[in-house]
Design a protein around this motif. Structure first.
Motif, PDB file in Angstrom:
ATOM      1  N   TYR A  69      13.623  40.288   1.014  1.00  0.00           N
ATOM      2  CA  TYR A  69      13.704  38.885   0.607  1.00  0.00           C
ATOM      3  C   TYR A  69      12.596  38.687  -0.425  1.00  0.00           C
ATOM      4  O   TYR A  69      11.414  38.839  -0.107  1.00  0.00           O
ATOM      5  CB  TYR A  69      13.535  37.977   1.826  1.00  0.00           C
ATOM      6  CG  TYR A  69      14.737  38.090   2.739  1.00  0.00           C
ATOM      7  CD1 TYR A  69      15.782  37.186   2.647  1.00  0.00           C
ATOM      8  CD2 TYR A  69      14.852  39.149   3.644  1.00  0.00           C
ATOM      9  CE1 TYR A  69      16.913  37.318   3.452  1.00  0.00           C
ATOM     10  CE2 TYR A  69      15.972  39.296   4.448  1.00  0.00           C
ATOM     11  CZ  TYR A  69      16.998  38.375   4.340  1.00  0.00           C
ATOM     12  OH  TYR A  69      18.118  38.524   5.128  1.00  0.00           O
ATOM     13  N   VAL A  70      12.997  38.406  -1.651  1.00  0.00           N
ATOM     14  CA  VAL A  70      12.054  38.457  -2.776  1.00  0.00           C
ATOM     15  C   VAL A  70      11.797  37.052  -3.335  1.00  0.00           C
ATOM     16  O   VAL A  70      12.725  36.388  -3.809  1.00  0.00           O
ATOM     17  CB  VAL A  70      12.606  39.356  -3.910  1.00  0.00           C
ATOM     18  CG1 VAL A  70      11.547  39.559  -4.984  1.00  0.00           C
ATOM     19  CG2 VAL A  70      13.077  40.702  -3.357  1.00  0.00           C
ATOM     20  N   PHE A  90       9.065  32.610   8.451  1.00  0.00           N
ATOM     21  CA  PHE A  90      10.379  32.504   9.108  1.00  0.00           C
ATOM     22  C   PHE A  90      11.106  33.857   9.038  1.00  0.00           C
ATOM     23  O   PHE A  90      11.643  34.350  10.024  1.00  0.00           O
ATOM     24  CB  PHE A  90      11.190  31.409   8.390  1.00  0.00           C
ATOM     25  CG  PHE A  90      12.570  31.191   8.935  1.00  0.00           C
ATOM     26  CD1 PHE A  90      12.809  30.234   9.916  1.00  0.00           C
ATOM     27  CD2 PHE A  90      13.650  31.935   8.457  1.00  0.00           C
ATOM     28  CE1 PHE A  90      14.095  30.027  10.410  1.00  0.00           C
ATOM     29  CE2 PHE A  90      14.932  31.740   8.953  1.00  0.00           C
ATOM     30  CZ  PHE A  90      15.152  30.781   9.929  1.00  0.00           C
ATOM     31  N   ILE A  91      11.083  34.460   7.851  1.00  0.00           N
ATOM     32  CA  ILE A  91      11.770  35.748   7.664  1.00  0.00           C
ATOM     33  C   ILE A  91      11.080  36.841   8.484  1.00  0.00           C
ATOM     34  O   ILE A  91      11.734  37.660   9.138  1.00  0.00           O
ATOM     35  CB  ILE A  91      11.807  36.130   6.159  1.00  0.00           C
ATOM     36  CG1 ILE A  91      12.647  35.106   5.392  1.00  0.00           C
ATOM     37  CG2 ILE A  91      12.356  37.545   5.958  1.00  0.00           C
ATOM     38  CD1 ILE A  91      12.496  35.174   3.874  1.00  0.00           C
ATOM     39  N   GLY A  96      12.608  40.482   8.956  1.00  0.00           N
ATOM     40  CA  GLY A  96      12.952  40.817   7.577  1.00  0.00           C
ATOM     41  C   GLY A  96      11.747  41.334   6.792  1.00  0.00           C
ATOM     42  O   GLY A  96      10.599  41.193   7.226  1.00  0.00           O
ATOM     43  N   VAL A  97      12.038  41.947   5.644  1.00  0.00           N
ATOM     44  CA  VAL A  97      10.985  42.446   4.750  1.00  0.00           C
ATOM     45  C   VAL A  97      10.846  41.469   3.575  1.00  0.00           C
ATOM     46  O   VAL A  97      11.845  41.088   2.964  1.00  0.00           O
ATOM     47  CB  VAL A  97      11.346  43.859   4.223  1.00  0.00           C
ATOM     48  CG1 VAL A  97      10.303  44.355   3.224  1.00  0.00           C
ATOM     49  CG2 VAL A  97      11.490  44.833   5.387  1.00  0.00           C
ATOM     50  N   LYS A 121       2.609  37.794   6.180  1.00  0.00           N
ATOM     51  CA  LYS A 121       3.852  37.072   5.853  1.00  0.00           C
ATOM     52  C   LYS A 121       4.572  37.728   4.671  1.00  0.00           C
ATOM     53  O   LYS A 121       5.797  37.730   4.605  1.00  0.00           O
ATOM     54  CB  LYS A 121       3.545  35.609   5.530  1.00  0.00           C
ATOM     55  CG  LYS A 121       2.889  34.863   6.677  1.00  0.00           C
ATOM     56  CD  LYS A 121       2.705  33.399   6.359  1.00  0.00           C
ATOM     57  CE  LYS A 121       1.920  32.715   7.468  1.00  0.00           C
ATOM     58  NZ  LYS A 121       0.470  33.007   7.404  1.00  0.00           N
ATOM     59  N   VAL A 122       3.770  38.242   3.740  1.00  0.00           N
ATOM     60  CA  VAL A 122       4.356  38.914   2.578  1.00  0.00           C
ATOM     61  C   VAL A 122       4.017  40.403   2.676  1.00  0.00           C
ATOM     62  O   VAL A 122       2.843  40.777   2.709  1.00  0.00           O
ATOM     63  CB  VAL A 122       3.816  38.304   1.262  1.00  0.00           C
ATOM     64  CG1 VAL A 122       4.350  39.061   0.058  1.00  0.00           C
ATOM     65  CG2 VAL A 122       4.180  36.823   1.169  1.00  0.00           C
TER      66      VAL A 122
END
Ligand code: SF4
Length: 201
Positions: A69-70, A90-91, A96-97, A121-122
């Motif tokens: 997710y970019v 949330f991701i 998710g990545v 988070k990132v």
């Protein structure tokens, strides 16, 4: 007058891109924002900026559907830091990545070190280095912060890497082998990798 849309997310090559803003602290001479409201066939010029819930509502139930997710788009995502962090958290909660494509000016924009907030988070951060010297960077990217932006983005990348975020600089090969070599030295000094992308006209 540009046409404006509400395409807060769009899909390219197995990744989901998240478009939080059309604003930027740079005005790069090559920026697609100068040309058209279209990028890879997606209408990205935003009529308005989305709230976190409006973005998360557009994410798939099965988060594994996309590789990454970019946070990217027509503008600088860290101008919407609060929303970015909320969506990224949330991701991450769902497994998710996450990746951030940025001009590296987040700390200058916020007026504080935000890398600790990004950590966890990132997962990955791609900082556009673009050029080998502050002078050339200013000429190409026309940053609102002037020449200080070039040091600022290096400091940001270094801090992200030190926190353990997978961070790299990107440049386009069109700058030439000599400048690429200088960029490689800058990246090494900051403790990050350098990715050299082929020029796409
Ligand atoms: S940093 Fe990116 S979004 Fe901002 S002006 Fe440059 S190319 Fe455009």
């Amino acid at each position: 007058m540009k046409e404006a849309y509400e395409n807060f997310t769009y899909e390219i090559g197995g990744n989901l891109y998240i478009n939080l803003t059309s604003r930027c602290t740079n005005a790069c001479t090559f920026c697609v924002r100068n040309e058209k409201a279209d990028y890879f066939g997606h209408k990205l010029w935003l009529a308005r900026e989305p709230a976190a819930e409006e973005v998360t509502a557009r994410l798939p139930e099965d988060i594994s559907r996309y590789n990454e997710y970019v946070f990217c788009g027509f503008g600088e995502p860290t101008l919407r830091l609060g929303t970015l962090l909320e969506v990224a958290a949330f991701i991450k909660r769902r497994g998710g990545v996450t990746r951030l494509n940025t001009n590296g000016q987040a700390n200058m924009i916020a007026g504080r070190d935000v890398t600790g907030e990004l950590f966890g988070k990132v997962d990955k951060i791609n900082v556009s280095l673009n050029e080998a010297t502050a002078e050339d960077y200013v000429r190409l990217c026309r940053p609102a912060y002037g020449a200080a932006a070039f040091d600022g983005l290096q400091d940001f990348a270094q801090k992200c890497a030190r926190r353990g975020i997978d961070t790299w600089f990107s440049v386009v090969d069109v700058i030439g082998a000599q400048k690429v070599e200088l960029c490689r030295e800058i990246a090494a000094r900051c403790g990050v990798a350098l990715k050299v992308r082929p020029y796409i006209g």
